[in-house]
Design a protein around this motif. Structure first.
Motif, PDB file in Angstrom:
ATOM      1  N   GLY A 373       0.931  -0.920   0.431  1.00  0.00           N
ATOM      2  CA  GLY A 373      -0.142   0.119  -0.307  1.00  0.00           C
ATOM      3  C   GLY A 373       0.700   1.243   0.271  1.00  0.00           C
ATOM      4  N   THR A 374      -0.098   2.456  -0.402  1.00  0.00           N
ATOM      5  CA  THR A 374       0.966   3.674   0.252  1.00  0.00           C
ATOM      6  C   THR A 374       0.149   4.359   1.249  1.00  0.00           C
ATOM      7  OG1 THR A 374      -0.183   3.861  -2.215  1.00  0.00           O
ATOM      8  CG2 THR A 374       1.000   6.399  -0.790  1.00  0.00           C
ATOM      9  N   TYR A 375       1.668   4.696   2.179  1.00  0.00           N
ATOM     10  CA  TYR A 375       1.897   5.004   3.326  1.00  0.00           C
ATOM     11  C   TYR A 375       2.627   6.470   3.350  1.00  0.00           C
ATOM     12  CZ  TYR A 375       1.483   0.802   4.280  1.00  0.00           C
ATOM     13  OH  TYR A 375       0.570  -0.663   4.336  1.00  0.00           O
ATOM     14  N   THR A 376       2.272   7.687   3.933  1.00  0.00           N
ATOM     15  CA  THR A 376       2.802   8.933   4.544  1.00  0.00           C
ATOM     16  C   THR A 376       3.281   8.899   6.174  1.00  0.00           C
ATOM     17  OG1 THR A 376       1.368   9.821   2.992  1.00  0.00           O
ATOM     18  CG2 THR A 376       2.263  11.643   5.101  1.00  0.00           C
ATOM     19  N   VAL A 377       4.841   9.628   6.100  1.00  0.00           N
ATOM     20  CA  VAL A 377       4.905   9.953   7.320  1.00  0.00           C
ATOM     21  C   VAL A 377       5.590  11.252   7.451  1.00  0.00           C
ATOM     22  CG1 VAL A 377       7.773   9.245   6.472  1.00  0.00           C
ATOM     23  CG2 VAL A 377       6.977   9.390   8.671  1.00  0.00           C
ATOM     24  N   VAL A 378       5.140  12.089   8.263  1.00  0.00           N
ATOM     25  CA  VAL A 378       5.233  13.419   8.448  1.00  0.00           C
ATOM     26  C   VAL A 378       5.914  13.530   9.335  1.00  0.00           C
ATOM     27  CG1 VAL A 378       4.329  15.648   9.887  1.00  0.00           C
ATOM     28  CG2 VAL A 378       2.579  13.888   7.812  1.00  0.00           C
ATOM     29  N   LEU A 379       7.142  15.130   8.942  1.00  0.00           N
ATOM     30  CA  LEU A 379       8.673  15.406  10.136  1.00  0.00           C
ATOM     31  C   LEU A 379       8.361  16.345  10.839  1.00  0.00           C
ATOM     32  CD1 LEU A 379      10.958  14.088  11.914  1.00  0.00           C
ATOM     33  CD2 LEU A 379      12.122  15.289   9.784  1.00  0.00           C
ATOM     34  N   ARG A 380       7.880  17.239  11.818  1.00  0.00           N
ATOM     35  CA  ARG A 380       7.554  17.604  12.649  1.00  0.00           C
ATOM     36  C   ARG A 380       8.602  18.312  13.800  1.00  0.00           C
ATOM     37  NH1 ARG A 380       2.482  14.713  13.736  1.00  0.00           N
ATOM     38  NH2 ARG A 380       1.975  16.487  11.865  1.00  0.00           N
ATOM     39  N   GLY A 381       8.643  19.273  13.817  1.00  0.00           N
ATOM     40  CA  GLY A 381       9.146  19.925  15.138  1.00  0.00           C
ATOM     41  C   GLY A 381       8.358  19.502  16.220  1.00  0.00           C
ATOM     42  N   THR A 382       8.495  18.875  17.600  1.00  0.00           N
ATOM     43  CA  THR A 382       7.383  18.868  19.353  1.00  0.00           C
ATOM     44  C   THR A 382       7.417  20.516  19.081  1.00  0.00           C
ATOM     45  OG1 THR A 382       8.250  16.745  19.410  1.00  0.00           O
ATOM     46  CG2 THR A 382       7.540  18.077  21.395  1.00  0.00           C
ATOM     47  N   ARG A 383       6.192  20.399  19.785  1.00  0.00           N
ATOM     48  CA  ARG A 383       6.231  22.155  20.324  1.00  0.00           C
ATOM     49  C   ARG A 383       6.187  23.218  18.999  1.00  0.00           C
ATOM     50  NH1 ARG A 383       8.149  19.629  23.832  1.00  0.00           N
ATOM     51  NH2 ARG A 383      10.217  20.775  23.362  1.00  0.00           N
ATOM     52  N   SER A 384       5.980  22.888  18.003  1.00  0.00           N
ATOM     53  CA  SER A 384       6.734  23.609  16.474  1.00  0.00           C
ATOM     54  C   SER A 384       8.006  24.011  16.057  1.00  0.00           C
ATOM     55  CB  SER A 384       4.730  24.853  16.240  1.00  0.00           C
ATOM     56  OG  SER A 384       3.958  24.455  16.274  1.00  0.00           O
ATOM     57  N   THR A 385       8.831  23.474  16.506  1.00  0.00           N
ATOM     58  CA  THR A 385      10.057  24.184  16.641  1.00  0.00           C
ATOM     59  C   THR A 385      10.906  23.820  14.743  1.00  0.00           C
ATOM     60  OG1 THR A 385      10.865  22.385  17.818  1.00  0.00           O
ATOM     61  CG2 THR A 385      10.998  23.754  19.281  1.00  0.00           C
ATOM     62  N   THR A 386      11.198  24.734  14.580  1.00  0.00           N
ATOM     63  CA  THR A 386      11.993  24.025  12.920  1.00  0.00           C
ATOM     64  C   THR A 386      13.242  23.831  13.280  1.00  0.00           C
ATOM     65  OG1 THR A 386      12.799  26.868  12.787  1.00  0.00           O
ATOM     66  CG2 THR A 386      10.272  25.896  12.348  1.00  0.00           C
ATOM     67  N   GLY A 387      14.040  23.642  12.209  1.00  0.00           N
ATOM     68  CA  GLY A 387      15.429  23.210  11.647  1.00  0.00           C
ATOM     69  C   GLY A 387      15.634  22.258  10.852  1.00  0.00           C
ATOM     70  N   VAL A 388      17.177  21.324  10.540  1.00  0.00           N
ATOM     71  CA  VAL A 388      16.862  20.678   9.683  1.00  0.00           C
ATOM     72  C   VAL A 388      16.755  19.073  10.366  1.00  0.00           C
ATOM     73  CG1 VAL A 388      18.830  19.932   8.368  1.00  0.00           C
ATOM     74  CG2 VAL A 388      19.017  22.642   8.070  1.00  0.00           C
ATOM     75  N   GLY A 389      16.108  18.941   9.520  1.00  0.00           N
ATOM     76  CA  GLY A 389      16.086  17.290   9.885  1.00  0.00           C
ATOM     77  C   GLY A 389      16.100  16.271   8.810  1.00  0.00           C
ATOM     78  N   LEU A 390      15.995  14.997   9.416  1.00  0.00           N
ATOM     79  CA  LEU A 390      15.968  13.839   8.100  1.00  0.00           C
ATOM     80  C   LEU A 390      15.118  12.987   8.089  1.00  0.00           C
ATOM     81  CD1 LEU A 390      18.324  12.571   6.482  1.00  0.00           C
ATOM     82  CD2 LEU A 390      19.300  11.617   8.888  1.00  0.00           C
ATOM     83  N   VAL A 391      14.234  12.108   7.613  1.00  0.00           N
ATOM     84  CA  VAL A 391      13.230  11.760   7.830  1.00  0.00           C
ATOM     85  C   VAL A 391      14.240  10.287   7.223  1.00  0.00           C
ATOM     86  CG1 VAL A 391      12.073  12.189   5.783  1.00  0.00           C
ATOM     87  CG2 VAL A 391      11.177  10.685   7.033  1.00  0.00           C
TER      88      VAL A 391
END
Length: 529
Positions: A373-391
């Motif tokens: 099937g098809t899946y989605t993963v959402v990567l976000r910062g806890t409490r709307s924090t921002t920055g460079v991330g890696l999924v």
């Protein structure tokens, strides 16, 4: 330390290097040359042109394999520790079955092969359980269930056999364990007939190790249709004329899979198998529509066991890493299947056992079994924090029948270190045909307010060497293949590249032409079936 143990004279050396430039491999198209290492307990592939070796993966168990056979395209080795036939996964190298064929106490460096016409197997064992040189020769069959088999001793080879293999006409060839002589074996009774000593030029080969591997290649039109023998002897790859035992050398260097002499104990040509074992994207994670959104597709059965990771604090070489990432996985209907903030909160034991535990407690990870099937993963910062991330998404049961066929990640493309970077790892023993796309202007039709207006994608290999690039997909000369696979981008400014890539690590960099910024999508599609 492993030494160069090939001893031939000046004439042989001249023949060695002169022969390297005359090899052709067109008749081997679609095949991989597999090998097993006795002491390393690994599945490997060997370049038939150069002898260069690559580890596919570990067996995950100690079996001291001797011999490698192909039956219906599947790889088998004989497990000397447990007296079992073991099937080997061609993608991961893992052992995937254990078959009792009724043969026990085989010792010494023996050999294994299958006759293609009927799937009957043969084993040669120089020593019995008392280490007596009996040179037993067995024939065995595998039941239709694939879980058991029966065997019978049909005779003695009379000499210690190190490796053996059938050609397409049912002629069984073998290499002597101590004398480096090429033999034929009568499958009905094990009787051997010498073809002659293996020689390079005018010099007979002096064999130093009791371990070797051999296989017979398909007919070579450059050699008058001859089915040549490929043999690993003292960790060099030789190509042998089966009618005369004359050999030429494919590998100028030692095939190095460890400190032991002659570690390769079996060879076999078989169709390779590969997959995308890991797909990942590094991006700047914002808020709202600028969070990291990754999509992936699982194809086939059974369910695929995966680990999904959200990495941030350990990206210390970046000025602004995402300090507290969280990930959430959704199915195609938008239903949340799992969510994680700090990976040690749940599934800690499973995550550690996978060998892929994040290095920072604030990073996120989820392990699960996902059906096709098809899946989605959402990567976000806890409490709307921002920055460079890696999924990241890793396949935890490579080659089990299902596979990762696609990854796409949407993120905001800025400049310098804040561009969109996708990564993939091709695993296994065969190259994969992969489409990489960078989508920007087409996203406006999907409701994205600030799409990247002119994306460019550049592909780099594991050594950081740029191997391909594209700005507008229509300029790449691949529009027909894109259309045939339903992957034509919706805007002429979108980018796409199709490459056939061997196993290894690859990176796709998505930037805005002229330093432009905006939301873009980087995508990998595996076209190999």
């Amino acid at each position: 330390m492993k030494r160069n143990l090939l001893r031939i004279g000046a004439a042989g050396l001249a023949m060695l290097f002169a022969s390297l430039g005359s090899l052709s491999a067109a008749h081997l198209t679609g095949l991989s040359l597999f090998g097993v290492t006795t002491f390393g307990n690994q599945l490997v592939t060997i370049d038939p042109m150069t002898g260069a070796g690559t580890v596919v993966g570990s067996f995950g168990d100690t079996i001291f394999a001797t011999g490698l056979g192909v039956r219906d395209g599947r790889l088998f080795a004989f497990d000397q520790v447990n007296d079992r036939l073991r099937e080997i996964n061609k993608v991961s190298g893992a052992l995937i079955s254990s078959i009792d064929i009724g043969v026990g106490n085989l010792t010494g460096e023996g050999a294994l092969t299958f006759r293609a016409s009927d799937g009957v197997g043969f084993l040669a064992s120089p020593l019995n359980a008392n280490n007596e040189p009996v040179n037993d020769f067995f024939m065995f069959t595998i039941a239709a269930s694939g879980t058991a088999g029966t065997s019978v001793r049909v005779g003695s080879t009379g000499v210690a056999i190190d490796a053996m293999a059938f050609n397409s006409r049912g002629i069984l060839y073998a290499i002597g364990q101590a004398d480096a002589i090429l033999y034929t074996i009568n499958p009905a009774n094990g009787a051997t007939t010498a073809v002659g000593p293996i020689r390079v030029g005018s010099d007979n080969l002096i064999k130093n190790s009791p371990i070797a591997g051999m296989t017979v290649a398909p007919a070579n039109p450059d050699r008058g249709g001859l089915e040549e023998i490929y043999a690993s002897i003292d960790d060099r790859l030789f190509i042998i004329d089966p009618t005369t035992a004359a050999a030429r050398v494919a590998s100028a260097d030692v095939i190095n899979f460890g400190p032991f002499v002659s570690s390769v104990a079996g060879l076999a040509f078989a169709p390779g198998a590969g997959t995308l074992g890991n797909i990942s994207t590094r991006l700047r994670v914002g808020t709202g529509e600028n969070v990291g959104i990754g999509g992936f597709i699982v194809t086939g059965a059974p369910s695929k066991r995966l680990i999904v990771r959200g990495i941030g604090p350990s990206l210390t070489r970046f000025q602004d890493p995402l300090q507290d990432p969280e990930i959430e996985v959704f199915n195609a209907n938008g239903v949340s299947l799992a969510r994680n903030d700090d990976w040690r909160q749940s599934q800690e034991a499973e995550i550690r056992a996978s060998g892929l535990a994040p290095t920072n407690d604030k990073e996120a990870a989820i392990i699960g079994n996902l059906a096709e099937g098809t899946y989605t993963v959402v990567l976000r910062g806890t409490r709307s924090t921002t920055g460079v991330g890696l999924v990241e998404i890793y396949d935890l049961n490579l080659g089990n029948g299902s596979r990762l066929a696609n990854l796409s990640t949407r993120g905001f493309v800025e400049r310098n270190e804040n561009i969109l970077i996708g990564g993939m790892i091709v695993t296994g023993s065969a190259a994969q045909r992969v489409v990489t796309r960078a989508i920007g202007p087409d996203l406006r039709a999907r409701g994205v307010a600030n799409p990247l207006q002119d994306p460019q994608v550049d592909i780099f290999d594991g050594n950081g060497i740029r191997i391909a690039g594209n700005d507008n997909f229509g300029t790449g000369g691949q529009t027909d293949e894109l259309a045939q696979n339903g992957l034509t981008p919706g805007d002429s400014r979108d980018s796409a590249i199709i490459l056939t890539v061997p196993p290894g690590n690859y990176t796709a960099l998505v930037t805005g032409v002229g330093g432009s910024t905006g939301v873009a999508l980087v995508e990998f599609f595996n076209l190999t079936r």
